[in-house]
Design a protein around this motif. Structure first.
Motif, short mmCIF file in Angstrom:
data_model
loop_
_atom_site.label_atom_id
_atom_site.label_comp_id
_atom_site.label_asym_id
_atom_site.label_seq_id
_atom_site.Cartn_x
_atom_site.Cartn_y
_atom_site.Cartn_z
N TYR A 184 -72.39 -38.49 29.47
CA TYR A 184 -73.18 -39.83 29.45
C TYR A 184 -73.60 -40.03 28.06
CZ TYR A 184 -73.91 -39.42 34.52
OH TYR A 184 -73.85 -39.69 35.90
N ARG A 187 -74.78 -30.64 44.32
CA ARG A 187 -74.41 -31.76 43.50
C ARG A 187 -75.50 -32.04 42.55
NH1 ARG A 187 -69.78 -30.38 44.99
NH2 ARG A 187 -68.52 -31.45 46.46
N PHE A 212 -72.71 -43.43 32.50
CA PHE A 212 -71.35 -42.34 32.58
C PHE A 212 -70.23 -42.82 31.53
CE2 PHE A 212 -68.58 -39.66 34.08
CZ PHE A 212 -67.23 -40.22 34.39
N LEU A 243 -76.93 -32.28 39.03
CA LEU A 243 -76.66 -32.10 37.40
C LEU A 243 -77.55 -31.45 36.55
CD1 LEU A 243 -75.60 -35.73 36.47
CD2 LEU A 243 -74.03 -34.00 37.08
N ASN A 276 -72.05 -30.61 36.97
CA ASN A 276 -72.38 -30.87 38.32
C ASN A 276 -72.07 -29.63 38.82
OD1 ASN A 276 -72.33 -31.64 40.87
ND2 ASN A 276 -71.64 -33.76 40.38
N ASP A 292 -67.68 -26.35 37.85
CA ASP A 292 -66.78 -26.98 38.50
C ASP A 292 -66.36 -28.40 37.83
OD1 ASP A 292 -67.07 -27.34 41.98
OD2 ASP A 292 -68.22 -28.23 40.16
N TYR A 293 -67.31 -29.06 37.50
CA TYR A 293 -67.21 -30.44 36.94
C TYR A 293 -68.15 -30.75 35.64
CZ TYR A 293 -65.89 -35.17 37.71
OH TYR A 293 -65.25 -36.62 37.59
N LEU A 307 -69.40 -33.64 32.73
CA LEU A 307 -69.64 -35.30 32.60
C LEU A 307 -70.21 -35.30 31.20
CD1 LEU A 307 -70.85 -34.32 35.51
CD2 LEU A 307 -70.48 -36.95 35.80
N SER A 313 -65.52 -37.81 32.31
CA SER A 313 -65.66 -36.31 33.10
C SER A 313 -64.45 -35.74 33.08
CB SER A 313 -66.38 -36.84 34.58
OG SER A 313 -65.06 -37.32 35.37
N GLN A 333 -72.34 -39.21 46.06
CA GLN A 333 -72.32 -37.88 45.88
C GLN A 333 -71.41 -37.20 47.15
OE1 GLN A 333 -72.71 -37.06 43.21
NE2 GLN A 333 -74.58 -35.42 43.17
N ARG A 334 -70.45 -38.14 47.63
CA ARG A 334 -69.68 -37.49 48.86
C ARG A 334 -68.56 -36.68 48.18
NH1 ARG A 334 -68.52 -43.52 50.90
NH2 ARG A 334 -68.02 -43.53 48.78
N ALA A 335 -68.40 -36.65 46.87
CA ALA A 335 -67.42 -35.77 46.24
C ALA A 335 -68.19 -35.37 44.63
CB ALA A 335 -66.01 -36.36 46.06
N VAL A 336 -67.50 -34.16 44.36
CA VAL A 336 -68.10 -33.75 42.93
C VAL A 336 -67.85 -34.62 41.88
CG1 VAL A 336 -65.93 -32.59 42.28
CG2 VAL A 336 -68.38 -31.80 41.57
N THR A 337 -67.01 -35.70 42.21
CA THR A 337 -66.34 -36.72 41.13
C THR A 337 -67.35 -37.93 41.15
OG1 THR A 337 -64.77 -37.65 42.74
CG2 THR A 337 -64.12 -36.08 41.07
N ASP A 338 -68.39 -38.03 42.30
CA ASP A 338 -69.41 -39.42 42.09
C ASP A 338 -70.22 -39.23 41.05
OD1 ASP A 338 -68.86 -39.32 45.66
OD2 ASP A 338 -67.78 -40.46 44.34
N THR A 339 -70.21 -40.27 40.55
CA THR A 339 -71.19 -40.10 39.59
C THR A 339 -72.74 -40.80 39.62
OG1 THR A 339 -70.54 -42.11 38.44
CG2 THR A 339 -69.33 -39.96 37.66
#
Lengths: 114, 112
Positions: B36, B98, B46, B100, B93, B31-32, B34, B49, A96-102
């Motif tokens: 699953y 962060r 996952f 979900l 997200n 803004d994001y 995903l 995304s 979760q350091r970036a919004v793209t981290d799943t």
């Protein structure tokens, strides 16, 4: 790497009993989460942790407590189980350091409260 | 009220054809997004995304399309295979923490 593991896989409790679900991750992730999944309800966040020694409430925290004493472990406790807590519980972790981290999920614990 | 909606609880598709799974959301600030996939007795994994700055993202047989004006995204699987039979969750997200937000899932059955 084992990824995210959960213990136990299944458990049956009687109303009023207590138990602790253990989640462990070996990916050095900072964030960890506990979800419950119920039919027709999707995944709902119970509690989460943004790092060792920290916890925060999610959508449905009532009746649960959590602890994150070590970075790799996240414990979910039920002090006095109720039938409404019958569910499948999933633990997840992420950087979760970036919004793209799943988020990576464990296999789940199926809990039945009689 | 649900912020992420998957209005089709189930979908059945013939092997080799296209599977299209849909998801709608309510907040234009998300803004994001995903997708699953979840098999029985396993945790979600996952799949793919997309960021709100894009309108398409492709990964092999899987493509996600985002229509921001309609607040709608879709997952296309081409060609569909029996191993794709699973429950597919759309998730958003949202915000700085962060967390979900999940849809209820669509159960896809790909028939041989």
């Amino acid at each position: 790497n084992a990824g995210v593991t959960q213990t136990p896989k299944f458990r049956v409790l009687k109303t009023g009993q207590s138990m602790t679900l253990l989640c462990a991750q070996d990916m050095n992730h900072e964030y960890m989460y506990w979800y419950r999944q119920d039919p027709g309800m999707g995944l709902r966040l119970i509690h989460y942790s943004v790092g060792e020694g920290t916890t925060a409430k999610g959508e449905v925290p009532d009746g649960y407590n959590v602890s994150r004493l070590k970075k790799q472990n996240f414990l979910l406790g039920l002090e006095s189980a109720a039938p409404s807590q019958t569910s499948v519980y999933f633990c997840a972790s992420s950087h979760q350091r970036a919004v793209t981290d799943t988020q990576y999920f464990g296999p789940g614990t199926r809990l039945t409260v009689l | 009220d649900q912020q992420v909606k998957q209005n089709s609880p189930s979908l059945s598709v013939q092997e080799g054809r296209i599977s299209i799974l849909n998801c709608d959301y309510t907040n234009s600030m998300f803004d994001y997004f995903l997708w699953y996939k979840k098999y029985p007795a396993e945790g979600p994994t996952f799949l793919i995304s997309i960021s709100s700055i894009k309108d398409k993202n492709e990964d092999g047989r899987f493509t996600v399309f985002l229509n921001k004006s309609a607040k709608h995204l879709s997952l296309h699987i081409v060609p569909s295979q029996p191993g794709d039979s699973a429950v597919y969750f759309c998730a958003v997200n949202a915000g700085n923490n962060r967390k979900l937000i999940w849809g209820l899932g669509t159960s896809l059955a790909v028939n041989p």
